[in-house]
Each structure stands twice: as C-alpha cells, then as structure tokens.
Design an enzyme around this catalytic site. Structure first.
Site: not given
Ligand code: NAD
Length: 549
Positions: A197, A271, A305, A404
C-alpha cells in the site's frame, strides 16, 4: 536568503513526453485485477501538474489482493532461491534501462530534486539487489547446530529459514521508491509474496513498482499493489489475512498499526519518525561539518526520517559554525525539482508547508530567532516550497527541539561538555540516528556509543539507510524491528529448527516410565556434568544427601 530559482526545466526535460494522464487508462494498473471503484489524481506538488490517476482500492479489493498473494505464495516459495534472485536481477536490469523515466516520475510526484531521486532511490535499490543477491544464499542457508549435551549426542539439529507467507507493506511518500522496493526485494528473496500500500501522494510510484515486477515476469499474485487512502485501504491491509506488517511512517499511525495487528497477534515492523541530533565538537573540521549539517538538514527538503533536526555545537566554535551554516544555507537554490540546477525542490504538499511554518512560528514566539529562511516561497507559481531555515536562540524544551519537523529547518544550540552533549542528544522520545563531528575519532566514538539510536555516524550523516549491509531501525518511539542487513532479512522469515534422532529404534532414557532410579541417575548425571570440575562432581555425589548436593 536562499536563492529561489525560477529557471524553467532543461530543454531535454521539457522535450520529454508528458506522463500519461491516467496510469489506469493506458494499461490496467499493475496487479489491479479487480476493477477499482474510484480514482484519484496524483499531482506534481511543485507545479500542480496532473500526473495521472490511480485506483482507490476498497477493503473488499484489498482482501482479494491478499487472497491472490496467498494463493501465489507456495509456488513462489517453491522456486529455488537462485531463481528468485534471478527475478530480482531482471528487475534491476529494467530499472537500469529506465532510470531516467523512473527518476523523473519520483521527482515529479514527490517534489525532490531529480539528482536525489537518482542518488538515494535508484542507486540505493540497485546496490541492495546486488548485495542480497550475493549474500542471501549464505544468510538463508541451513545451519547445523553443535550438540554438546550428552543426552542428545545421537541427534542432529539444524536451523532453517521458512518464508512467513504474505507480507503487508505500508510505505510513506518521502522515499516512494527506495523504501517499498527494499522491503519487497527482501520479502520476495525469502519466499514471501507481498501486498504493497503506497502513500497516497506517491501512488503512481507504487504502481510503477508493481509494473517493474510484472515486466520481470514475476508470477501473478507475487507483488500486489493496492493504492488508496490510509484509513480505508491501508487499514484493510493491516486487518487482512497477512502474516506480517512492515510499516514505515509516522509514530501516530505506527502505534495504531501495532494495536490493530496485535488483535490478531500479527507481528509488525515499525520504521517511524526521528529527531536526529548532530554534535559538533570544538575540534571538528568546521567547514566540512557545516556542509554536512546543511545537506543533512535540507536534502529532500528536510522530509527525511533521519535528517539532521537539531545541532549541538561546542560553545567555543558556535559563532563560527553558525556563520558557516548561514552562509551555505543562503546559497541554496530552491525551485522546480526537474531543474538540474536546484538544490531543494518542493515539499510534498501545501499542508506540509503549513505544518512546518506553524512550527517555525511557534518557535519564534517562544524566543527563537531565524537567521535565514523561515517562510514559504514560490519559485514556481502555486508550488509547495519552503525556504531552508536556520534558527538560533532555541532551548531544549522547545517544540522545535523535541518534535519531528519534517521540513527544511535547522535549529542550532550550544553545549559545554561532552557529557552535556550526550545528555541533550538523548533527551528525546526518538532514537533513529545521530552524528558526531570531531577530529579525534576515539573521542567521537566514545560520544557516539552513548547515544540511544539505531544508527550513529562520525564525521558524516544521513547515509546509513543507503547501506544494505547495515541494520536500519529505531529505538524508543522511532520504531520496532530492523530493515536491511541480515537482521532485516530475518524479519521476513520464520527461524525454525529441525531435529533428527539417528537411533530411531532405541527408547530414550527420559521417556516413560519414571522411577526413583531414574531420578537418582539424573541427579548424579547433573552433578557430574555441571560441576566446575569432574572431581567436584564426584565429591558432590559422594556427599550427596537427599537434595543431591
Ligand atoms: P503516515 O504515517 O502519515 O503514512 C504512512 C503510510 O501509512 C501511508 O501509506 C498511509 O496511507 C498509511 N496509513 C495511514 N493511516 C493508516 C491506517 N489507519 N492503516 C494503515 N495504513 C495507514 O506517514 P507519512 O506522512 O507518509 O511519512 C512521514 C513519516 O514517516 C515521518 O514521521 C517519517 O519520519 C517517517 N519515516 C520513517 C522512516 C524510517 O525508516 N524510520 C522512513 C521514512 C519515513
């Protein structure tokens, strides 16, 4: 102030054919076997350009995709490992053949400079495929275990790795290619099938990933891509019949995913976010450290991140370091990410610009000062841009030092002693990565080892995710589990043991019936086997009372 470039995309880029208006109209979206009910448009956040549409998978369609992945898994796992690896190499060849188009799609859909799309997404995946193609046969080979126990001398035991089944992968928009691809490749090599997804803003990148595996001839059902919203499509995936969820995203959603998965006792790798500290000692190569801070804070517009989110500088070099950083940040060029001569592209959308700007405004209210940047800019009309921002007069308890930011903002603070620097770095609910700058590598390592993060680097920053051989993952609220390296690979397998008795015709001494004689024999054997010396064992037996010792 940073330069805002309004230069048009290069001629070559401008001559390129526009992306198809609908990813589904031209050819059915990869693996989108069931007709999707609705479609959404993906737009270029730098220009507002319509890049094409993607289907929004309903919960029923997600369940159907999981069922297809489930049906395909035994056949995929039955391929010899070498054959699965050959599929991955075919994927790599296809990436190499289309790297320009891929970088363009990533850049246009996510807003990141094309150089970064190539450097941190395409190269990273080619390298990861090469690494696991070479290492997986060793890492996944059966391992014979030593059998030192006397009672088990007639047995052999080996451990082996079995696929888990179907892996649900939920990915973010900031690395729309590298993150899902690396998870998929590791999962498939281990014999699993996957349902991906992708994040909404970069759904076309997700569909392109499905096409890559299609074109490599991977059997139907092995890689399913279900685009759509998090709360409906993503939620259905986590609630569905998957054997593990691998989630990359925010802490808030990650917590919800873990709670949902826990109801089925489904394991999850998370992650999550970070608030990575950088420590600059007074003996650091100051110019290089300032270059690193500027790149580490501003690449991918700070939407990383592991980007540098707070800098602690020794008080004796603080002024000089701040001047260097401000000078370098002021020279950065913000503009259309397809223009090869820009350093920062656009943020993912206007909402993210608003979120970052609001945090900067709250920091100003709390007493911080902006030395450069600090506002939205518009090098391309209507684009979602934010100027690279350097802040001082920040305090550790401010939101800008604790939460963050996920934008191009670099707050800088002083420290006096190494102990204080370590304490400040550790004063965070996050623990993803960190960096330490000093000419004295021993001192830097001493500091580095005390920081509670999954990764720490000396005299550079933000590159660890690019190493497939290094584990990636966070401590504290930055996550659970690991990706990359052998530890990341083992997230995708069930680690099993297989024991064989060589004397199958002989009754084992620990089987029924039990008796007083058996009990006494066990006590004597225990004294002999586990005493510090044979003599001590014999003495223990000779002197034994009813407690056997
Ligand atoms: P997000 O948590 O808003 O979304 C991530 C994913 O989760 C998307 O595909 C979204 O559609 C999905 N999602 C949202 N609600 C959901 C639910 N209820 N059930 C299942 N899936 C759901 O994050 P984002 O805005 O896409 O990304 C930014 C965040 O990701 C930042 O906090 C960043 O630090 C983190 N990040 C972490 C790493 C790592 O390796 N630790 C890498 C990249 C990004």
């Amino acid at each position: 102030m940073p330069t805002v470039t309004t230069k048009k995309p290069t001629k070559k880029a401008a001559q390129k054919k526009p992306a198809p208006k609908s990813a589904t109209a031209k050819k059915p979206a990869a693996r989108a076997h069931a007709p999707a009910r609705t479609e959404r448009i993906s737009t270029n956040p730098a220009t507002g350009e319509d890049l094409g549409s993607y289907p929004v998978f309903t919960p029923d369609e997600v369940r159907a995709a999981i069922a297809r992945a489930r049906a395909a898994q035994p056949r995929w796992a039955a391929f010899p490992l070498a054959k699965r690896i050959e599929f991955m190499k075919r994927v790599k060849r296809d990436i190499l053949n289309h790297m320009g188009d891929l970088a363009e799609l990533i850049s246009k859909e996510s807003g990141k400079p094309r150089v970064e799309a190539h450097n941190a997404e395409i190269i990273l995946i080619c390298d990861l495929i090469d690494y696991f193609s070479k290492e997986a046969p060793k890492l996944l080979a059966d391992e014979k275990l030593p059998m030192p126990q006397v009672a088990f001398k007639t047995k052999s035991t080996k451990l082996f790795y079995a696929p888990l089944g179907v892996i649900g992968i939920i990915s973010p928009w900031n690395w729309p290619f590298a993150i899902p691809m690396s998870e998929i490749i590791m999962a498939l090599i281990c014999g699993n099938t996957v349902v991906l997804k992708p994040a909404e803003p970069t759904s076309l990148c997700g569909l392109r990933i499905g096409e890559l595996f299609d074109r490599a001839g991977v059997p139907e059902g092995v890689v399913e891509v279900v685009s759509g919203s998090g709360s409906t499509t993503g939620q259905a995936l986590v609630e569905g019949d998957v054997d593990k969820v691998v989630f990359t995203g925010s802490v808030e959603v990650g917590r919800h995913i873990m709670e949902t998965a826990a109801k089925r006792l489904c394991p999850a790798v998370l992650e999550l976010g970070g608030k990575d500290p950088m420590i600059i000692c007074e003996d650091a190569y100051l110019n290089a450290a300032a270059e690193a801070a500027v790149w580490g804070a501003f690449f991918n517009q700070g939407q990383v991140c592991a980007s540098v989110e707070r800098v602690y500088v020794h008080e004796t070099v603080y002024d000089e370091f701040v001047d260097l950083v401000v000078e370098k940040a002021g020279k950065l060029r913000v503009g259309n990410p397809m223009d090869p001569d820009v350093d920062l592209g656009s943020m993912i959308n206007h909402a993210q610009v608003k979120t970052v700007h609001a945090q900067v405004q709250r920091a100003l209210k709390a007493g911080a000062r902006v030395l450069t940047g600090g506002e939205p800019v518009e090098p391309v009309k209507g684009g979602a841009f934010y100027s690279p921002t350097v802040m001082v007069d920040v305090r550790q308890d401010m939101e800008i030092m604790q939460e963050e930011t996920f934008g191009p903002v670099l707050p800088i603070m002083k420290f006096t002693t190494d102990e204080e620097a370590v304490a400040l770095a550790n004063d965070s609910r996050f623990g993803l990565s960190a960096s330490v700058f000093s000419k004295n590598l021993k001192r830097a390592e001493l500091i580095a080892r005390q920081i509670r993060t999954g990764a720490v680097s000396i005299n550079d920053c933000c590159y660890t995710y690019g190493l497939p051989q290094a584990p990636w993952g966070g401590e504290k609220e930055s996550g659970v589990g690991r990706t990359h390296s052998r530890f990341g690979l083992y997230e995708f397998v069930s680690i099993r043991s297989l024991g064989t008795e060589m004397l199958g015709q002989v009754k084992r001494p620990y089987w029924y019936p039990y008796s007083q004689g058996t009990y006494e024999m066990l006590q004597k054997a225990t004294s002999l086997l586990y005493s510090d010396s044979p003599l001590e064992g014999v003495l223990r037996i000779l002197g034994s009372g009813k407690n056997g010792g």
